[in-house]
Design a protein around this motif. Structure first.
Motif, PDB file in Angstrom:
ATOM      1  N   ARG A 156    -170.965 -35.746 -35.732  1.00 47.97           N
ATOM      2  CA  ARG A 156    -169.839 -35.381 -34.866  1.00 47.97           C
ATOM      3  C   ARG A 156    -169.973 -36.051 -33.494  1.00 47.97           C
ATOM      4  NH1 ARG A 156    -173.432 -31.197 -34.305  1.00 47.97           N
ATOM      5  NH2 ARG A 156    -173.627 -30.196 -32.248  1.00 47.97           N
TER       6      ARG A 156
ATOM      7  N   GLY B 284    -169.037 -35.386 -41.015  1.00 48.49           N
ATOM      8  CA  GLY B 284    -168.136 -34.395 -40.455  1.00 48.49           C
ATOM      9  C   GLY B 284    -166.779 -34.955 -40.061  1.00 48.49           C
ATOM     10  N   MET B 285    -165.908 -34.065 -39.654  1.00 46.06           N
ATOM     11  CA  MET B 285    -164.602 -34.420 -39.088  1.00 46.06           C
ATOM     12  C   MET B 285    -164.128 -33.245 -38.238  1.00 46.06           C
ATOM     13  SD  MET B 285    -161.662 -33.799 -41.993  1.00 46.06           S
ATOM     14  CE  MET B 285    -162.035 -35.267 -42.898  1.00 46.06           C
ATOM     15  N   PRO B 286    -163.235 -33.489 -37.293  1.00 43.58           N
ATOM     16  CA  PRO B 286    -162.724 -32.376 -36.483  1.00 43.58           C
ATOM     17  C   PRO B 286    -162.119 -31.278 -37.361  1.00 43.58           C
ATOM     18  CG  PRO B 286    -162.119 -34.468 -35.496  1.00 43.58           C
ATOM     19  CD  PRO B 286    -162.698 -34.789 -36.849  1.00 43.58           C
ATOM     20  N   LYS B 287    -162.361 -30.039 -37.005  1.00 45.59           N
ATOM     21  CA  LYS B 287    -161.847 -28.916 -37.780  1.00 45.59           C
ATOM     22  C   LYS B 287    -160.323 -28.933 -37.834  1.00 45.59           C
ATOM     23  CE  LYS B 287    -162.005 -23.879 -38.207  1.00 45.59           C
ATOM     24  NZ  LYS B 287    -162.486 -22.609 -37.605  1.00 45.59           N
TER      25      LYS B 287
ATOM     26  N   TYR C 245    -173.049 -27.379 -38.624  1.00 46.92           N
ATOM     27  CA  TYR C 245    -173.498 -28.695 -38.227  1.00 46.92           C
ATOM     28  C   TYR C 245    -174.897 -28.947 -38.788  1.00 46.92           C
ATOM     29  CZ  TYR C 245    -169.795 -28.209 -34.684  1.00 46.92           C
ATOM     30  OH  TYR C 245    -168.598 -28.023 -34.036  1.00 46.92           O
TER      31      TYR C 245
ATOM     32  N   TYR D 154    -163.032 -30.969 -46.640  1.00 47.97           N
ATOM     33  CA  TYR D 154    -164.008 -29.875 -46.578  1.00 47.97           C
ATOM     34  C   TYR D 154    -164.164 -29.196 -47.940  1.00 47.97           C
ATOM     35  CZ  TYR D 154    -165.944 -25.280 -45.295  1.00 47.97           C
ATOM     36  OH  TYR D 154    -166.699 -24.144 -45.229  1.00 47.97           O
TER      37      TYR D 154
ATOM     38  N   GLU E  82    -164.187 -28.901 -31.755  1.00 44.24           N
ATOM     39  CA  GLU E  82    -164.937 -28.263 -32.830  1.00 44.24           C
ATOM     40  C   GLU E  82    -164.785 -29.078 -34.111  1.00 44.24           C
ATOM     41  OE1 GLU E  82    -165.235 -24.020 -35.290  1.00 44.24           O
ATOM     42  OE2 GLU E  82    -163.732 -24.284 -33.706  1.00 44.24           O
ATOM     43  N   TRP E  83    -165.905 -29.307 -34.799  1.00 45.93           N
ATOM     44  CA  TRP E  83    -165.894 -30.050 -36.056  1.00 45.93           C
ATOM     45  C   TRP E  83    -166.227 -29.086 -37.198  1.00 45.93           C
ATOM     46  CZ3 TRP E  83    -166.925 -35.823 -36.772  1.00 45.93           C
ATOM     47  CH2 TRP E  83    -166.292 -36.560 -35.765  1.00 45.93           C
TER      48      TRP E  83
END
Length: 340
Positions: free
Chosen positions: A255, A214-217, A265, A227, A260-261
Motif C-alpha cells: 500500500r 493491496g488496493m484502496p478499500k 495489512y 478482494y 485506507e487499503w
C-alpha cells in the motif's frame, strides 16, 4: 509477410488452420534500475486512471510536482537490489514463461499459434506486441494477462491498453480476453503443490500467510471484486491441502498513500504476530505469477525484517509459481478454451 496471410479461401481448411496469436502480458518494469528509467516508468504507471482515481487535476499536480521528483531515486535503489544479469526479474521470467508455454502448445499440436510477450507499462509494450501479431497475419488474438485474480488496476487496465491500440486498426481480428483464472483447477493445483512441497521440506508453520497485492478499500466499495477473488483462491488451496483454517490468513501488501487499503495489512500483521506468540510463519503471494520487486524485495527482505525485528524467529517465503512445469500446464489449461 502479409498481415492477411492467415486468411485462406479454402473452405476445407476451417478454423483449425486459423492462426492464433497469444499476447501474454504482465505489469512491467523499468528499462533499467536508474532514476531516469524509473521516472519514465512511474510517469506511465501512475498516470493510469485505473491506478489512481482521485480528481485528475489534483493528482497530476501531486504526481509531477512531488512524486516524480522524489520517488524515482528511492525506487531505483530497490530495483537495483533485485536486478539480475538478465535484467528485470519480472520481464525475464515472463519471457521464460512465454518460451515454455509456446513449446507446450506446439507439443500439444497447436502449430498455428505463437506466444508474444508484452507489458502493460514499459517495454515490450502492448502496442508493440499487438503490432507484431498483426504483421505476422494472426487472425485470432487471445490476450492473456497473468493476473489470476481480476482487478480494475491490473486486468481492467490491460483491456484499456489493448482497446486503445485496436481502435486504430482498420480490421480488428477475432479477440478473446482472459479476465482471470483465480479458481482454475490447474492454477489451484499448482499453488497447492508449491505449498505442499514447502511443508514437506520445512514442516507446518504456526501461520501460513497468503499475501496479495493491496488496493484502496474504495475500489472494493465501488464494485471491484478483487478482494473476494483473493479470498476464494486462499479457500480453494486450503481445501485442496486439507489445512487447518485457523493456521491460515489472507493479507494485503504494497500500500501507499494515506487512504485506507484492503485489510489486514501484511506488514502490520507480521509485526503483531510475535507478541501473540506466533514466531514461525511461511508466506506466499498467489497474485504474482512471477517473482518481482514486490516479492523479492518487499516480501523477502522488508517484511522479513519487520517480523524478525518484532521478535519473530522463523520466516520463509514460498516462491511465485514462475516457470514451474505445473504452472505452465495451468497457463495452457486457462488458454485451451480460447484456442479454437
Amino acid at each position: 509477410m502479409s498481415r492477411f496471410s492467415g486468411i485462406t479461401d479454402n473452405p476445407h481448411e476451417g478454423r483449425f488452420h486459423q492462426k492464433t496469436g497469444i499476447l501474454l502480458t504482465n505489469l512491467g518494469s523499468p528499462d533499467a534500475p536508474t532514476p531516469k528509467a524509473l521516472r519514465i516508468y512511474l510517469r506511465e504507471f501512475l498516470s493510469d486512471r485505473r491506478i489512481v482515481e482521485i480528481p485528475r487535476l489534483l493528482w497530476m499536480m501531486i504526481l509531477h510536482g512531488i512524486i516524480l521528483r522524489t520517488r524515482p531515486k528511492r525506487s531505483a535503489k530497490l530495483y537495483e537490489s533485485v536486478w539480475t544479469k538478465d535484467g528485470s526479474p519480472l520481464t525475464h521470467m515472463t519471457g521464460v514463461q512465454r518460451d515454455k508455454l509456446s513449446a507446450l502448445l506446439k507439443d500439444r499440436g497447436y502449430e498455428n499459434t505463437e506466444v508474444v510477450m508484452a507489458m502493460r507499462y514499459g517495454n515490450p509494450s502492448i502496442e508493440a506486441g499487438l503490432e507484431e501479431l498483426r504483421e505476422k497475419g494472426f487472425t485470432r488474438i487471445v490476450v492473456f494477462p497473468l493476473y489470476p485474480q481480476y482487478s480494475s488496476p491490473t486486468t481492467g487496465s490491460t483491456f484499456d491498453a489493448v482497446s486503445k491500440v485496436l481502435c486504430k486498426w482498420r480490421w480488428v481480428p477475432e479477440l478473446h480476453f482472459i479476465n482471470g483464472y483465480h479458481t482454475n483447477a490447474a492454477y489451484i493445483n499448482s499453488l497447492a503443490n508449491s505449498v505442499s512441497e514447502d511443508l514437506q521440506k520445512n514442516g507446518m508453520p504456526q501461520k501460513l500467510v497468503f499475501s496479495y497485492h493491496g488496493m484502496p478499500k474504495q475500489f472494493l466499495n465501488n464494485g471491484d471484486p478483487y478482494y473476494c477473488l483473493c479470498l476464494q483462491t486462499t479457500r480453494l488451496v486450503v481445501e485442496k491441502l486439507g489445512l487447518d483454517k485457523e493456521c491460515v490468513v489472507s493479507t494485503f501488501q504494497s500500500r501507499f498513500g494515506k487512504a485506507e487499503w484492503l485489510k489486514p495489512y501484511t506488514d502490520a500483521t507480521l509485526k503483531s504476530y510475535p507478541a501473540e506468540g506466533i514466531k514461525d510463519i511461511a508466506i506466499i503471494s498467489p497474485a504474482f505469477s512471477a517473482d518481482c520487486l514486490e516479492t523479492l524485495e518487499e516480501i523477502e527482505v522488508e517484511n522479513r525484517e519487520i517480523f524478525k525485528h518484532a521478535g519473530g524467529e522463523k520466516y520463509r517465503y514460498i516462491a511465485a509459481l514462475n516457470d514451474r512445469d505445473d504452472h505452465i500446464e495451468a497457463m495452457f489449461e486457462v488458454l485451451k478454451p480460447n484456442l479454437g
